[in-house]
Design a protein around this motif. Sequence first.
Motif, PDB file in Angstrom:
ATOM      1  N   ARG A   1       7.242 -59.296  26.766  1.00 58.53           N
ATOM      2  CA  ARG A   1       8.502 -59.181  26.279  1.00 58.53           C
ATOM      3  C   ARG A   1       8.842 -58.191  24.890  1.00 58.53           C
ATOM      4  O   ARG A   1       9.761 -57.791  24.836  1.00 58.53           O
TER       5      ARG A   1
ATOM      6  N   GLN B   1       9.118 -54.952  26.108  1.00 56.17           N
ATOM      7  CA  GLN B   1      10.340 -54.589  26.850  1.00 56.17           C
ATOM      8  C   GLN B   1      11.258 -54.619  25.771  1.00 56.17           C
ATOM      9  O   GLN B   1      12.254 -53.639  25.904  1.00 56.17           O
TER      10      GLN B   1
ATOM     11  N   ARG C   1      13.299 -50.905  25.144  1.00 54.77           N
ATOM     12  CA  ARG C   1      15.011 -51.030  25.070  1.00 54.77           C
ATOM     13  C   ARG C   1      15.303 -50.256  23.697  1.00 54.77           C
ATOM     14  O   ARG C   1      16.329 -49.650  23.646  1.00 54.77           O
TER      15      ARG C   1
ATOM     16  N   TYR D   1       9.022 -50.120  41.675  1.00 57.30           N
ATOM     17  CA  TYR D   1      10.311 -49.619  42.223  1.00 57.30           C
ATOM     18  C   TYR D   1      10.036 -48.988  43.641  1.00 57.30           C
ATOM     19  O   TYR D   1      11.180 -49.403  44.317  1.00 57.30           O
TER      20      TYR D   1
ATOM     21  N   THR E   1       8.190 -60.366  39.821  1.00 59.20           N
ATOM     22  CA  THR E   1       9.239 -60.262  38.643  1.00 59.20           C
ATOM     23  C   THR E   1       9.649 -58.973  38.371  1.00 59.20           C
ATOM     24  O   THR E   1      10.802 -58.445  38.338  1.00 59.20           O
ATOM     25  N   ASP E   2       8.579 -57.850  38.322  1.00 58.34           N
ATOM     26  CA  ASP E   2       9.191 -56.611  38.106  1.00 58.34           C
ATOM     27  C   ASP E   2       9.884 -55.905  39.302  1.00 58.34           C
ATOM     28  O   ASP E   2      10.664 -55.132  39.306  1.00 58.34           O
TER      29      ASP E   2
ATOM     30  N   ARG F   1      11.716 -57.790  41.533  1.00 56.96           N
ATOM     31  CA  ARG F   1      13.242 -58.307  41.565  1.00 56.96           C
ATOM     32  C   ARG F   1      13.980 -57.568  40.434  1.00 56.96           C
ATOM     33  O   ARG F   1      14.920 -57.530  40.626  1.00 56.96           O
ATOM     34  N   SER F   2      13.188 -57.359  39.268  1.00 54.66           N
ATOM     35  CA  SER F   2      14.097 -56.515  38.193  1.00 54.66           C
ATOM     36  C   SER F   2      14.280 -55.063  38.566  1.00 54.66           C
ATOM     37  O   SER F   2      15.784 -54.812  38.625  1.00 54.66           O
TER      38      SER F   2
ATOM     39  N   GLU G   1      18.344 -53.916  38.583  1.00 49.05           N
ATOM     40  CA  GLU G   1      18.630 -53.110  37.484  1.00 49.05           C
ATOM     41  C   GLU G   1      19.162 -51.802  38.309  1.00 49.05           C
ATOM     42  O   GLU G   1      19.785 -50.943  37.682  1.00 49.05           O
TER      43      GLU G   1
END
Length: 337
Positions: free
Chosen positions: A131, A134, A139, A258, A297-298, A300-301, A305
């Motif tokens: 986290r 990220q 970010r 991806y 989780t990656d 789904r992101s 996104e």
Amino acid sequence: MAELQNSERLIINTLFDHTIFTSTPTPDMTNATVAAINALKRPRVQRKITRYLKDLVGMGPDNYQENLLFLLGPSQLAADDVHILLATLKAIINEPNLQTAETTRLVTTEKIVRQVRSEVVNLDEKIIYRRITQLFVERLNLLTPDRIDGPTPDQTEFVTEYWDVSPDFNAVAKCLVDALIAEQNTPKLSLIQQVNRTLLLERFMSPTTTPALWPILVANKQAIAKQWGELKRFVLECGSDYALLLDTQHQQSAAMPYIVALAVAHSLGAGLPEKDLNQRIHEIAAQLYPKKTISVTDVRSALLENALIQIDPHFVSPTPLVQRFAVQTKPKEGASS
């Protein structure tokens, strides 16, 4: 609307991508970024950026010592993420070597993670590390990964991980804290500003997902497209039953999550219940990378996104953007390595 200059576009696009635009030049910055930093010193440029963003989405950036912060609200961060963000700010600001005039601004990754873990006790260190990466590396760009190898080639090797702390870290931290603790008064937005916020956050609209705003988008699509076109980055594509805000700077990723996300989106057909999405991700990942572990989780992101799916309300279906990409579900060569 006054035409934006290149420096102003760069600043706004950076705010969209990383939430902040910092004011201290560093050796790795491009000439264009340094020029934008210098341009931001002019009040006229600050006013122009604020005016554009307010017209577009109803709010401008916060400005602290010419470091810009652009948050649409703390609701974009989960409670745990806010806790981690604040604990990380505290841990790094209190680091002894950052209190002096030393030129080296390195902090030990393991130490920071453990200090944050002492406050965010409901998450383990691996999750906290991910986290922080990220939030602060990917970010906000306030931390840059660094490694110092040692001891010597003829001894047992080890690698200590560090984060190189941005010189603007403290100033941005003050701005972040002020924004998070301030009373959040949602401004009264025009209908077009509501459409633009949806496009910025979701990149996809349709009569099904946004029935109240869809007629506003259709009636004003040329004006909305012109607003986004001012950044020379986004193209608004409107079909009879969908709209996509296409990012011309976005490069198709080759990352495994991806690629799996694309294959999952292609496999949805007319759609499936949201509760079955994780199982579909597992199945597609096993086909593509049978000997690899791919984070659900990656994936789904990546689906959300990149605007590859829409969820309405508990049903998942692909967006028209999926048809832009070809994908194959045979195992990749070398996937077993």
